[in-house]
Design an enzyme around this catalytic site. Structure first.
Site, PDB file in Angstrom:
ATOM      1  N   GLY A  15     -65.285  14.996 -39.672  1.00 19.64           N
ATOM      2  CA  GLY A  15     -64.726  13.874 -38.919  1.00 19.64           C
ATOM      3  C   GLY A  15     -64.847  12.573 -39.682  1.00 19.64           C
ATOM      4  O   GLY A  15     -65.786  11.806 -39.465  1.00 19.64           O
ATOM      5  N   ALA A  18     -64.071   6.760 -37.326  1.00 22.21           N
ATOM      6  CA  ALA A  18     -64.894   5.566 -37.156  1.00 22.21           C
ATOM      7  C   ALA A  18     -66.386   5.905 -37.134  1.00 22.21           C
ATOM      8  O   ALA A  18     -67.178   5.318 -37.880  1.00 22.21           O
ATOM      9  CB  ALA A  18     -64.490   4.844 -35.870  1.00 22.21           C
ATOM     10  N   VAL A  19     -66.781   6.867 -36.301  1.00 20.50           N
ATOM     11  CA  VAL A  19     -68.204   7.204 -36.180  1.00 20.50           C
ATOM     12  C   VAL A  19     -68.694   7.955 -37.416  1.00 20.50           C
ATOM     13  O   VAL A  19     -69.746   7.632 -37.978  1.00 20.50           O
ATOM     14  CB  VAL A  19     -68.463   8.037 -34.905  1.00 20.50           C
ATOM     15  N   ASN A 104     -68.040  12.026 -27.706  1.00 19.81           N
ATOM     16  CA  ASN A 104     -67.967  11.417 -26.379  1.00 19.81           C
ATOM     17  C   ASN A 104     -67.957  12.504 -25.315  1.00 19.81           C
ATOM     18  O   ASN A 104     -67.506  13.624 -25.553  1.00 19.81           O
ATOM     19  CB  ASN A 104     -66.685  10.585 -26.239  1.00 19.81           C
ATOM     20  N   ALA A 130     -67.493   0.944 -34.012  1.00 21.87           N
ATOM     21  CA  ALA A 130     -66.894   0.929 -35.350  1.00 21.87           C
ATOM     22  C   ALA A 130     -65.379   1.007 -35.206  1.00 21.87           C
ATOM     23  O   ALA A 130     -64.865   1.651 -34.284  1.00 21.87           O
ATOM     24  CB  ALA A 130     -67.411   2.091 -36.191  1.00 21.87           C
ATOM     25  N   LYS A 188     -74.525   7.503 -20.875  1.00 23.10           N
ATOM     26  CA  LYS A 188     -73.334   7.235 -21.687  1.00 23.10           C
ATOM     27  C   LYS A 188     -72.091   7.782 -20.985  1.00 23.10           C
ATOM     28  O   LYS A 188     -71.017   7.158 -21.010  1.00 23.10           O
ATOM     29  CB  LYS A 188     -73.510   7.900 -23.069  1.00 23.10           C
ATOM     30  N   ASN A 192     -68.616   5.834 -19.932  1.00 20.37           N
ATOM     31  CA  ASN A 192     -67.297   6.330 -20.319  1.00 20.37           C
ATOM     32  C   ASN A 192     -66.406   6.625 -19.113  1.00 20.37           C
ATOM     33  O   ASN A 192     -65.189   6.448 -19.172  1.00 20.37           O
ATOM     34  CB  ASN A 192     -67.431   7.595 -21.169  1.00 20.37           C
ATOM     35  N   SER A 258     -61.802   4.090 -26.805  1.00 17.21           N
ATOM     36  CA  SER A 258     -61.154   5.197 -27.518  1.00 17.21           C
ATOM     37  C   SER A 258     -60.037   5.814 -26.677  1.00 17.21           C
ATOM     38  O   SER A 258     -58.991   6.197 -27.199  1.00 17.21           O
ATOM     39  CB  SER A 258     -62.188   6.267 -27.882  1.00 17.21           C
ATOM     40  N   GLU A 270     -59.989  12.434 -24.263  1.00 23.43           N
ATOM     41  CA  GLU A 270     -61.160  13.259 -23.958  1.00 23.43           C
ATOM     42  C   GLU A 270     -61.479  13.276 -22.459  1.00 23.43           C
ATOM     43  O   GLU A 270     -62.599  13.575 -22.066  1.00 23.43           O
ATOM     44  CB  GLU A 270     -62.375  12.729 -24.734  1.00 23.43           C
TER      45      GLU A 270
END
Length: 307
Positions: A15, A18-19, A104, A130, A188, A192, A258, A270
């Site tokens: 991947g 960004a992360v 996520n 990011a 988290k 989200n 995202s 997601e």
């Protein structure tokens, strides 16, 4: 004749987004040996990675990208939750390699745990921000947009902390270990469940959710998450979750979520691993969660329209 040893990496990352780019850049900056893996490639390739970091300024690294998984201590999976199973299917993990999911939502771990020994699997909750500024096959430019935390823990609760996790903690001073990672994952998830679908539906930045017109939606979503978490033996008060959501919305006010970006760019989101996970767990406990159900249906409707 001397045969050169196969390269050995501290961290391999699937991947290069960004992360994944943020973690690889910071790890490389701390002299860790890092590479990317992309099964779609036919040959090895070089990637120039440039990070405008909040802590160290501009960091530039040249990293290898391999089509197959080299020997490594850790494999970090930094992809969309719905890509996890497919991303891992191309590789067989060595017995001495540990896998960390940095994704996520929740539920992706259930789809891969039969592919490896459960004690090899670790889960992470990341709140660093990011942003990709430019991306090609040979170059990735990123901006570290927000200092957060990376909390890591074992899939099997209360397993011993691996000694070689120290490298990650040195690269990210905000990284920490939790014997039980699940409360952090649920907190988290609650963030989200509110920020992602609301910003995607209204095509707005995170900070706009601080407007009073969103207060009832956020309160209702947090209340449902709290109830489902309680059924899963986790004590997360709706009031605390609500406060946290507003704090994150304020701290990331200028950011796009995202999911907002996925819907804007007509990509699959997601949602199934965020509000969809809450809906699934609620059904298991025979609980109603109409607000999360509504978010799930509305985002799925947009995805279908995008097709």
């Amino acid at each position: 004749m001397t045969v050169s040893a196969e390269p050995y990496y501290d961290f391999a990352i699937i991947g290069a987004g960004a992360v994944g780019g943020l973690l690889s850049s910071l790890l490389s900056h701390q002299q860790q040996k890092v590479c990317f893996v992309d099964s779609r490639l036919k040959h090895n390739q070089d990637l120039t990675l440039q990070l405008d970091s909040l802590e160290y300024g501009l960091i530039t690294n040249n990293l290898k990208v391999f089509p197959s998984l080299p020997s490594c201590r850790w494999l970090l999976l930094c992809v969309k939750a719905h890509q996890v199973k497919q991303a891992l299917s191309a590789f067989k993990l060595a017995d001495n390699c540990k896998l960390m999911l940095v994704v996520n939502g929740m539920g992706a771990d259930h789809e891969i745990v039969d592919k490896l020994a459960p004690q090899q699997l670790y889960l992470a909750s990341n709140t660093h921000g990011a942003l990709i500024q430019e991306k090609t096959n040979t170059q990735l430019q990123l901006k570290h947009t927000g200092l957060g935390q990376l909390v890591v823990g074992p899939y099997l609760k209360n397993a011993t902390k691996p000694q070689d996790l120290m490298a990650l903690e040195q690269a990210l001073p905000s990284a920490s270990w939790q014997d039980n990672i699940y409360p952090a994952l649920w907190r988290k998830l609650a963030i989200n469940c509110c920020i992602n679908p609301l910003t995607a539906l209204h095509q707005c930045r995170n900070g706009e959710l601080l407007d009073t017109r969103f207060a009832k939606d956020i309160a209702a979503l947090c209340d449902e998450v709290s109830q489902v978490a309680a059924a899963e033996q986790l004590d997360l008060s709706a009031e605390d979750l609500h406060k946290t959501v507003l704090q994150v919305a304020k701290a990331t006010a200028n950011n796009f979520s995202s999911m907002q970006q996925d819907i804007h760019h007509k990509r699959l989101s997601e949602i199934g691993y965020i509000n969809g996970y809450i809906v699934k767990q609620a059904a298991k406990h025979q609980l109603a969660c109409p607000h999360n159900q509504y978010m799930l249906q509305q985002i799925q409707r947009l995805e279908k329209h995008n097709d």
